[in-house]
Design an enzyme around this catalytic site. Structure first.
Site, mmCIF file in Angstrom:
data_model
loop_
_atom_site.group_PDB
_atom_site.id
_atom_site.type_symbol
_atom_site.label_atom_id
_atom_site.label_comp_id
_atom_site.label_asym_id
_atom_site.label_seq_id
_atom_site.Cartn_x
_atom_site.Cartn_y
_atom_site.Cartn_z
ATOM 1 N N HIS A 166 22.003 -21.687 7.082
ATOM 2 C CA HIS A 166 20.833 -20.977 5.470
ATOM 3 C C HIS A 166 19.255 -21.209 6.179
ATOM 4 C CE1 HIS A 166 25.062 -20.885 2.979
ATOM 5 N NE2 HIS A 166 23.927 -19.425 3.160
ATOM 6 N N CYS A 262 21.000 -27.166 -1.756
ATOM 7 C CA CYS A 262 22.149 -26.400 -1.788
ATOM 8 C C CYS A 262 22.700 -26.619 -3.656
ATOM 9 C CB CYS A 262 23.110 -26.505 -0.888
ATOM 10 S SG CYS A 262 22.695 -26.483 1.323
HETATM 11 N N1 ARG Z 1 30.700 -24.748 2.750
HETATM 12 C C1 ARG Z 1 29.041 -23.630 1.904
HETATM 13 C C2 ARG Z 1 29.208 -22.843 2.629
HETATM 14 O O1 ARG Z 1 29.891 -22.895 4.378
HETATM 15 C C3 ARG Z 1 27.606 -24.809 2.341
HETATM 16 C C4 ARG Z 1 26.373 -23.665 1.504
HETATM 17 C C5 ARG Z 1 25.804 -25.292 2.003
HETATM 18 N N2 ARG Z 1 24.733 -23.786 0.633
HETATM 19 C C6 ARG Z 1 23.411 -23.426 0.932
HETATM 20 N N3 ARG Z 1 22.231 -22.623 0.035
HETATM 21 N N4 ARG Z 1 22.908 -24.084 2.096
HETATM 22 O O2 ARG Z 1 28.384 -21.116 2.541
#
Ligand code: ARG
Length: 287
Positions: A166, A262
């Site tokens: 992300h 996050c």
């Molecule tokens: N386990 C989640 C996923 O893989 C973590 C999300 C993290 N969020 C972020 N905004 N980077 O989607």
């Protein structure tokens, strides 16, 4: 102006599946008591700088704590996420309902276009600019729709390291046209774009060590930067640049591939185009 952030208590948090490299070896390994303590400490710290709103936790959606992935708000419109992985799709109606209950108009991209909200889209304060990541979770075609329908400059950045899947895991816009980022997470064209759209003296690049402790996954509230970790070097760079650094470890949440940023969704993003009319009926699908 005090910022408002949306968070979700970690009552049902855990690593129950694996959809990113951080989760691979961590199934069932979250210490929920420690996670709750870390979340509570983080929540208390954030309350000093921001108003915190909460969405109710729900069973069977262990990643709901990562509210950054709810969607994207532009003015009074809420563009919901279309999660790439089926494991997170049942979060979509929960976030949609919350935003609708707050008076936002709910919008969605076509189902075939993946979009993971503020995890992959970050506003640059003081500019009509949205940084948008693609390559792992969000499709590049989502960027084009946002650009066209919301009259905002969208700078598309291609993510190339699966650990930084992300945009908010490797990039954090700073004040005055600055940015904190991990160069190795981007392709060379994207690095050029970052350089073109940021002030050279306001750019802070982080080491592998800082990046892998999610230093870029930071929350910036005025000149306060709240992060999981910073090396002495990074901390002093940030201090010299005029930021107060708050280290607030959220290591249990890193097992799921997320950290401080996050765990929050900014309800007052730095939108310069807030009052520009968003063209009516242009979004492909209203929900
Ligand atoms: N386990 C989640 C996923 O893989 C973590 C999300 C993290 N969020 C972020 N905004 N980077 O989607």
């Amino acid at each position: 102006m005090t910022q408002s952030l949306l968070m979700c208590p970690p009552d049902y948090f855990g690593v129950q599946y694996s959809i990113n490299p951080w989760m691979n070896s961590q199934r069932g390994k979250v210490d929920l008591r420690l996670a709750s303590q870390q979340w509570q400490d983080y929540f208390s710290l954030l309350q000093k700088f921001a108003t915190i709103r909460l969405i109710d936790p729900e069973p069977h959606v262990p990643d709901l704590v990562f509210t950054a992935n709810a969607g994207l708000i532009l003015g009074n419109k809420f563009v919901q996420s279309n999660f790439k992985h089926k494991e997170r799709r049942s979060e979509e109606p929960l976030f949609r309902e919350w935003f609708q209950s707050q008076g936002y108009e709910g919008l969605a991209l076509p189902d075939s276009i993946y979009f993971e909200g503020a995890g992959d889209t970050l506003f640059q304060k003081g500019a009509n600019l949205l940084w948008a990541g693609h390559g792992f979770r969000t499709d590049r075609s989502a960027h084009a729709i946002l650009k066209k329908d919301f009259r905002i400059e969208v700078v598309s950045l291609r993510l190339v390291d699966p650990r930084f899947y992300h945009l908010d895991t490797c990039f954090c816009p700073l004040e005055d046209g600055g940015a904190l980022y991990y160069p190795q997470a981007f392709d060379s064209e994207s690095l050029k774009l970052i350089e073109e759209h940021t002030a050279p003296e306001k750019r802070i690049t982080v080491s592998d060590e800082d990046a892998s402790h999610f230093a870029c996954n930071s929350v910036l509230l005025d000149r306060n930067i709240i992060m999981n970790y910073a090396s002495a070097k990074l901390e002093s760079q940030l201090n010299k640049a005029g930021y107060s650094v708050y280290i607030c470890p959220v290591t249990e949440f890193m097992k799921a591939g997320g950290a401080n940023k996050c765990l929050t969704f900014n309800l007052d993003p730095f939108q310069e185009n807030k009052n520009q009319g968003i063209k009516k009926n242009k979004m492909p699908l209203a929900v």
